[in-house]
Design a protein around this motif. Structure first.
Motif, short mmCIF file in Angstrom:
data_model
loop_
_atom_site.label_atom_id
_atom_site.label_comp_id
_atom_site.label_asym_id
_atom_site.label_seq_id
_atom_site.Cartn_x
_atom_site.Cartn_y
_atom_site.Cartn_z
N LEU A 108 0.82 -1.20 0.00
CA LEU A 108 0.00 0.00 0.00
C LEU A 108 0.86 1.25 0.00
CD1 LEU A 108 -2.72 -0.81 2.70
CD2 LEU A 108 -2.71 -1.36 0.26
N TRP A 112 -0.40 4.89 0.77
CA TRP A 112 -1.62 5.52 1.25
C TRP A 112 -1.30 6.97 1.60
CZ3 TRP A 112 -4.28 3.11 6.18
CH2 TRP A 112 -5.29 3.95 6.64
N GLU A 163 -6.49 -0.65 11.12
CA GLU A 163 -7.14 -1.61 10.22
C GLU A 163 -8.57 -1.18 9.87
OE1 GLU A 163 -6.72 -5.41 12.06
OE2 GLU A 163 -4.63 -5.66 11.43
N ARG A 168 4.40 -0.33 9.55
CA ARG A 168 3.85 0.80 8.82
C ARG A 168 4.70 2.03 9.10
NH1 ARG A 168 -0.32 -0.56 12.85
NH2 ARG A 168 -0.55 1.13 14.38
N LEU A 204 -8.07 1.47 7.33
CA LEU A 204 -7.58 0.82 6.12
C LEU A 204 -8.72 0.15 5.36
CD1 LEU A 204 -5.37 -0.41 4.29
CD2 LEU A 204 -5.08 -2.21 5.99
#
Length: 412
Positions: A232, A234, A253, A273, A256
């Motif tokens: 990802l 983002w 999450e 992350r 997400l």
């Protein structure tokens, strides 16, 4: 500490930075001209390269270069081809995300327009191939400063070593210290956005499809990895990105899932992350006497088009071709007129891509109705015009414009 020139390690090219740009440049130079002496200086130990958890989108042209450099067959089995891409434009609360643009089935001579390659596979492969050809590594170490002298550039490292080279290449990242020491100014502004990078597992297969969802805070890209996994990128406003990265897994999450959707089933985080501030940085010049910039040290752009890494590979292919050709002609590879050929080749292209990504980010990272109408009309127009769409594919694959030999799969 002053070291006499007689005590300095004498080489042809010193490269500050052992990332994908520095390693591929060292490999390209040694492969094309084994007599050229090349050294790489990097603050990280080289045995940590395999621990990089990120993955990179490698355009088809860059894959050809890696193949010519002799490492693509080793890493291809661990890479994931991107067979299809869709683009949507919606608000976060929208129940349906209309698809405005698809790249399904568009290939260049039967090859995927890009592959997702784990950095922990690509970087060690580049290092091993370069070391096997005789590239010298000073790591962990840092190029502390440098000074030019007639016919040479003297590089002083943090460990106290002195390297005397014909050329110093700064591939030390977007915040390049060597660029500043060289007196090269930049055009820079911050976007107030950060890119969150992580990896997720999902229940259902992605079938090699990449997705880019344009949301008001910025693009949300889902990039396929081997197995039921995706990488990802983002984009969020910086304050929100910092909050999400520092927060607990459950909150992360939930947010997400709101952006990712449910089409691939249950989601699960599959790695750390991180959030990186996003901005535009363009060097006003790429060269000084016996000094050249490459990769992010020359241009840092928004990831909205996924071209940052591939621009670095273009720098590598162009600079290697210029230097090797000059050496074969008996020219001084650090001479300003030789380096000007590289700057002419790469500076405008990088400036152009920087402007394009800047405009795209400003156009898409908002929730203004009139701009939404304009951009959705534009995406739909591209979808309905095969020639224009093919042009976008060629750009994404790295085949647009005059390309250095390595990017076409030819030896220098």
């Amino acid at each position: 500490m002053d070291v006499s020139e007689a005590d300095a390690e004498r080489i042809d090219v010193a490269i500050a930075g052992g990332g994908y740009v520095g390693l591929s440049l060292a490999l390209a130079l040694k492969q094309a001209d084994p007599s050229m002496s090349v050294a790489v200086i990097d603050p990280k130990p080289m045995d940590t390269l395999g621990k990089d958890p990120r993955a990179s989108a490698i355009a088809a042209a860059a894959c050809r270069m890696l193949d010519q450099l002799g490492i693509w067959q080793d890493i291809k089995s661990k890479a994931q081809p991107i067979n299809e891409m869709i683009v949507t434009d919606s608000r976060l609360r929208d129940a349906v995300r209309p698809v405005y643009l698809t790249f399904a089935g568009d290939r260049q001579a039967g090859e995927a327009f890009a592959h997702m390659v784990p950095n922990g596979v690509m970087l060690p492969a580049l290092h091993a191939a370069a070391a096997a050809l005789g590239v010298v590594f000073h790591a962990p170490d840092t190029a502390r400063d440098f000074s030019t002298a007639p016919g040479r550039v003297e590089i002083h490292t943090a460990s106290g070593k002195t390297l005397s080279a014909r050329l110093l290449v700064a591939a030390d990242g977007v915040k390049s210290r060597l660029r500043d020491l060289a007196g090269i100014r930049t055009v820079h502004w911050a976007y107030g956005q950060s890119g969150i990078v992580t990896t997720v597992k999902h229940e259902r297969p992605h079938n090699g499809r990449a997705e880019e969802h344009f949301l008001p805070a910025g693009p949300f890209a889902i990039l396929p990895l081997p197995g039921n996994r995706s990488s990802l990128v983002w984009t969020e406003r910086t304050a929100d990105a910092d909050r999400l990265v520092r927060g607990d897994d459950f909150t992360f999450e939930i947010e997400l899932e709101r952006r990712f959707g449910h089409h691939l089933g249950k989601l699960e985080l599959d790695g750390p992350r991180h959030a990186y501030p996003l901005g535009l940085t363009l060097a006003r010049e790429y060269i000084r006497p016996r000094f050249a910039l490459a990769g992010d040290a020359a241009h840092g752009i928004h990831p909205i088009a996924g071209q940052g890494l591939n621009m670095g590979f273009k720098d590598v292919a162009a600079l290697a071709e210029v230097l090797v050709t000059a050496r074969r002609l008996g020219q001084d590879i650090g001479a300003f007129d030789v380096l000007e050929r590289y700057q002419t080749w790469r500076r405008f292209d990088a400036f152009q891509m920087g402007v394009v990504t800047d405009v795209l980010n400003r156009l898409f990272s908002n929730d203004i109705d009139i701009l939404r109408g304009i951009r959705d009309f534009g995406l739909g127009l591209v979808e309905r015009m095969p020639r224009l769409k093919t042009g976008f594919i060629r750009e994404a694959a790295g085949f647009a414009g005059p390309a250095p030999k390595l990017l076409t799969g030819e030896p220098i």
